[in-house]
Design a protein around this motif. Sequence first.
Motif, PDB file in Angstrom:
ATOM      1  N   ARG A 288       5.480  -4.399  -4.690  1.00 38.99           N
ATOM      2  CA  ARG A 288       5.973  -4.887  -3.402  1.00 38.99           C
ATOM      3  C   ARG A 288       7.380  -4.420  -3.057  1.00 38.99           C
ATOM      4  O   ARG A 288       7.921  -4.823  -2.030  1.00 38.99           O
ATOM      5  CB  ARG A 288       5.926  -6.421  -3.405  1.00 38.99           C
ATOM      6  CG  ARG A 288       4.517  -6.963  -3.606  1.00 38.99           C
ATOM      7  CD  ARG A 288       4.519  -8.475  -3.732  1.00 38.99           C
ATOM      8  NE  ARG A 288       3.131  -8.944  -3.857  1.00 38.99           N
ATOM      9  CZ  ARG A 288       2.731  -9.881  -4.700  1.00 38.99           C
ATOM     10  NH1 ARG A 288       3.609 -10.470  -5.505  1.00 38.99           N
ATOM     11  NH2 ARG A 288       1.465 -10.249  -4.752  1.00 38.99           N
TER      12      ARG A 288
ATOM     13  N   ASP B  63      -2.608  -1.525  -7.400  1.00 42.63           N
ATOM     14  CA  ASP B  63      -2.712  -2.415  -6.240  1.00 42.63           C
ATOM     15  C   ASP B  63      -4.152  -2.844  -6.002  1.00 42.63           C
ATOM     16  O   ASP B  63      -4.435  -4.023  -5.778  1.00 42.63           O
ATOM     17  CB  ASP B  63      -2.186  -1.718  -4.979  1.00 42.63           C
ATOM     18  CG  ASP B  63      -0.681  -1.519  -4.987  1.00 42.63           C
ATOM     19  OD1 ASP B  63       0.025  -2.343  -5.598  1.00 42.63           O
ATOM     20  OD2 ASP B  63      -0.218  -0.538  -4.368  1.00 42.63           O
TER      21      ASP B  63
ATOM     22  N   TRP C  29      -5.616  -6.616  -6.374  1.00 41.65           N
ATOM     23  CA  TRP C  29      -6.161  -7.300  -5.196  1.00 41.65           C
ATOM     24  C   TRP C  29      -7.610  -7.704  -5.404  1.00 41.65           C
ATOM     25  O   TRP C  29      -8.021  -8.789  -5.020  1.00 41.65           O
ATOM     26  CB  TRP C  29      -6.026  -6.401  -3.973  1.00 41.65           C
ATOM     27  CG  TRP C  29      -6.349  -7.088  -2.673  1.00 41.65           C
ATOM     28  CD1 TRP C  29      -5.525  -7.871  -1.927  1.00 41.65           C
ATOM     29  CD2 TRP C  29      -7.589  -7.023  -1.969  1.00 41.65           C
ATOM     30  NE1 TRP C  29      -6.175  -8.312  -0.806  1.00 41.65           N
ATOM     31  CE2 TRP C  29      -7.450  -7.812  -0.802  1.00 41.65           C
ATOM     32  CE3 TRP C  29      -8.806  -6.384  -2.212  1.00 41.65           C
ATOM     33  CZ2 TRP C  29      -8.472  -7.978   0.126  1.00 41.65           C
ATOM     34  CZ3 TRP C  29      -9.834  -6.550  -1.284  1.00 41.65           C
ATOM     35  CH2 TRP C  29      -9.665  -7.333  -0.136  1.00 41.65           C
TER      36      TRP C  29
ATOM     37  N   TYR D 162      -4.754  -1.665   4.254  1.00 47.56           N
ATOM     38  CA  TYR D 162      -3.600  -1.770   3.361  1.00 47.56           C
ATOM     39  C   TYR D 162      -3.132  -0.421   2.813  1.00 47.56           C
ATOM     40  O   TYR D 162      -2.052  -0.354   2.226  1.00 47.56           O
ATOM     41  CB  TYR D 162      -3.926  -2.701   2.193  1.00 47.56           C
ATOM     42  CG  TYR D 162      -4.176  -4.130   2.599  1.00 47.56           C
ATOM     43  CD1 TYR D 162      -3.176  -5.089   2.497  1.00 47.56           C
ATOM     44  CD2 TYR D 162      -5.412  -4.530   3.086  1.00 47.56           C
ATOM     45  CE1 TYR D 162      -3.404  -6.407   2.871  1.00 47.56           C
ATOM     46  CE2 TYR D 162      -5.652  -5.843   3.470  1.00 47.56           C
ATOM     47  CZ  TYR D 162      -4.654  -6.774   3.359  1.00 47.56           C
ATOM     48  OH  TYR D 162      -4.884  -8.074   3.731  1.00 47.56           O
TER      49      TYR D 162
ATOM     50  N   TRP E 248      -0.460  -6.416  -2.054  1.00 45.39           N
ATOM     51  CA  TRP E 248      -0.228  -5.365  -3.043  1.00 45.39           C
ATOM     52  C   TRP E 248       0.388  -5.954  -4.304  1.00 45.39           C
ATOM     53  O   TRP E 248       1.100  -6.955  -4.249  1.00 45.39           O
ATOM     54  CB  TRP E 248       0.741  -4.313  -2.493  1.00 45.39           C
ATOM     55  CG  TRP E 248       0.271  -3.609  -1.263  1.00 45.39           C
ATOM     56  CD1 TRP E 248      -0.376  -2.399  -1.199  1.00 45.39           C
ATOM     57  CD2 TRP E 248       0.418  -4.054   0.095  1.00 45.39           C
ATOM     58  NE1 TRP E 248      -0.638  -2.066   0.109  1.00 45.39           N
ATOM     59  CE2 TRP E 248      -0.171  -3.073   0.920  1.00 45.39           C
ATOM     60  CE3 TRP E 248       0.969  -5.181   0.684  1.00 45.39           C
ATOM     61  CZ2 TRP E 248      -0.206  -3.185   2.303  1.00 45.39           C
ATOM     62  CZ3 TRP E 248       0.932  -5.308   2.066  1.00 45.39           C
ATOM     63  CH2 TRP E 248       0.351  -4.316   2.861  1.00 45.39           C
ATOM     64  N   LYS E 249       0.155  -5.309  -5.426  1.00 47.42           N
ATOM     65  CA  LYS E 249       0.832  -5.705  -6.659  1.00 47.42           C
ATOM     66  C   LYS E 249       2.272  -5.217  -6.646  1.00 47.42           C
ATOM     67  O   LYS E 249       3.197  -5.940  -7.028  1.00 47.42           O
ATOM     68  CB  LYS E 249       0.093  -5.134  -7.875  1.00 47.42           C
ATOM     69  CG  LYS E 249       0.779  -5.477  -9.198  1.00 47.42           C
ATOM     70  CD  LYS E 249       0.028  -4.918 -10.400  1.00 47.42           C
ATOM     71  CE  LYS E 249       0.737  -5.295 -11.695  1.00 47.42           C
ATOM     72  NZ  LYS E 249       0.016  -4.757 -12.886  1.00 47.42           N
TER      73      LYS E 249
ATOM     74  N   GLY F 180      -2.260   2.658  -1.169  1.00 47.34           N
ATOM     75  CA  GLY F 180      -2.028   1.742  -2.268  1.00 47.34           C
ATOM     76  C   GLY F 180      -2.331   2.433  -3.567  1.00 47.34           C
ATOM     77  O   GLY F 180      -3.063   3.435  -3.601  1.00 47.34           O
TER      78      GLY F 180
ATOM     79  N   GLY G 146      -0.632   7.223  -5.056  1.00 52.50           N
ATOM     80  CA  GLY G 146      -1.374   6.256  -4.266  1.00 52.50           C
ATOM     81  C   GLY G 146      -2.606   6.896  -3.660  1.00 52.50           C
ATOM     82  O   GLY G 146      -2.916   8.062  -3.928  1.00 52.50           O
TER      83      GLY G 146
ATOM     84  N   ARG H 237       5.292   3.435   5.269  1.00 53.50           N
ATOM     85  CA  ARG H 237       4.315   2.386   4.968  1.00 53.50           C
ATOM     86  C   ARG H 237       4.596   1.130   5.799  1.00 53.50           C
ATOM     87  O   ARG H 237       3.666   0.463   6.268  1.00 53.50           O
ATOM     88  CB  ARG H 237       4.347   2.070   3.477  1.00 53.50           C
ATOM     89  CG  ARG H 237       4.000   3.264   2.594  1.00 53.50           C
ATOM     90  CD  ARG H 237       4.091   2.935   1.122  1.00 53.50           C
ATOM     91  NE  ARG H 237       2.984   2.075   0.710  1.00 53.50           N
ATOM     92  CZ  ARG H 237       2.858   1.590  -0.524  1.00 53.50           C
ATOM     93  NH1 ARG H 237       3.782   1.837  -1.439  1.00 53.50           N
ATOM     94  NH2 ARG H 237       1.824   0.830  -0.829  1.00 53.50           N
TER      95      ARG H 237
END
Length: 399
Positions: free
Chosen positions: A312, A239, A243, A232, A309-310, A235, A270, A8
């Motif tokens: 991290r 996330d 966001w 992004y 992102w939530k 995710g 994800g 990532r």
Amino acid sequence: MRLTAADRRARLARRHLLAPAARAHRTEDVAEALVGLHVTDAPTVTLSAYARLTEPTMADIDRALYDDRTLLRMHCMRRTLFAVPTELAPVFHFSTAQAVAARERSSLLKRLREENPDWDADWLAAAEQAALDALVRLGESAAGEVGAGEVSAEVPELRETVTLARGKPYEAKQRVGGWVLRLLAMDGRIRRGRQQGGWTSGQFRYYAAPELPPLDPQEARAELVRRWLASYGPGTTDDVKWWTGWSVTDVRKTLAAVGAVPVGLDEGDGWVLPGDLAAGTPADTGDGAGPPEPYAALLPGLDPTTMGWKHRDWYLDPAHRPLLFDTNGNGGPTVWWNGEIIGGWACRADGEIVWRQLADRGAEAAAAVEAEAARLQHWLGDGCFVPAFPTPLAKELTR
């Protein structure tokens, strides 16, 4: 398929324009790649663009925001102020801003009625219309942009005040005008123009906005999530929910609408866009271009990459979070090395750029960060800025 934290991080090099070879030529390209630039803290948009441009200039940033107006400041995700590509304004408005404006209107009406029972929905609507009429009238003789104070001088309702924290030691009065203009901007009826006081100022001039072409909210949400996943992804559902600020139901529905494909991550399941992983192996950037070059970057507070992102932990050691984020979750200026936050930085009153390494990644990383700090120092000259949301480390560095 499973993507590791290293996989990532590799994607950030080119997808977020952080590696020198991936930098863009125009400010609009930066906003496009990141699905908008944060501008809640005024210096962020300039510093986020600077970090990702091949030849950054204040003139190019000003051109995009003010001369060509190819970027618009607007409240959208999580009520945050973003600078977004003009052609995407309907996507942000109908996917997010419209609902945010409705909630803000309800909250403001409650506050107004507590101050004066006569200040109801009709009173607020009349105040908004009077402000808009004054803005249009004044703008005809002011190159289209007018300061908030000039509008308030024309509209008595905007000069009314509301008491904040009544009965508390820090009780204060605040004019209604700021809230009314904010609400008009959230509704897309006016836009923020040039800053009053330079690139670090949070005060703006305003101009009347043309009506946005209508867009089905579900189509708007799908387009926004497609763009977020392209930049992004991968995710998690959490996330995307964090966001966008949407409900989990809307997030799940939209992920299904774009055909998002599940992928394994360290923090759980994800999502990526269809065909994303086929473009390259997990070891490269996911675009078939091979492993990224080593790079360092100094990103400002509230930068889109820091705040994207939530969850991290894959790019930020949890032990460093208390130093680099304030108590409300606002990220401060961060030092990056190969897709990972390894420290923080700040600008002192005399314009000096100072930084502190929190994770040792070797001599190459330290030298690259020092070079980036010198590059930023040269670009800023003796200019200085103070983050609106200072973090513990930033405070320490500027003592």
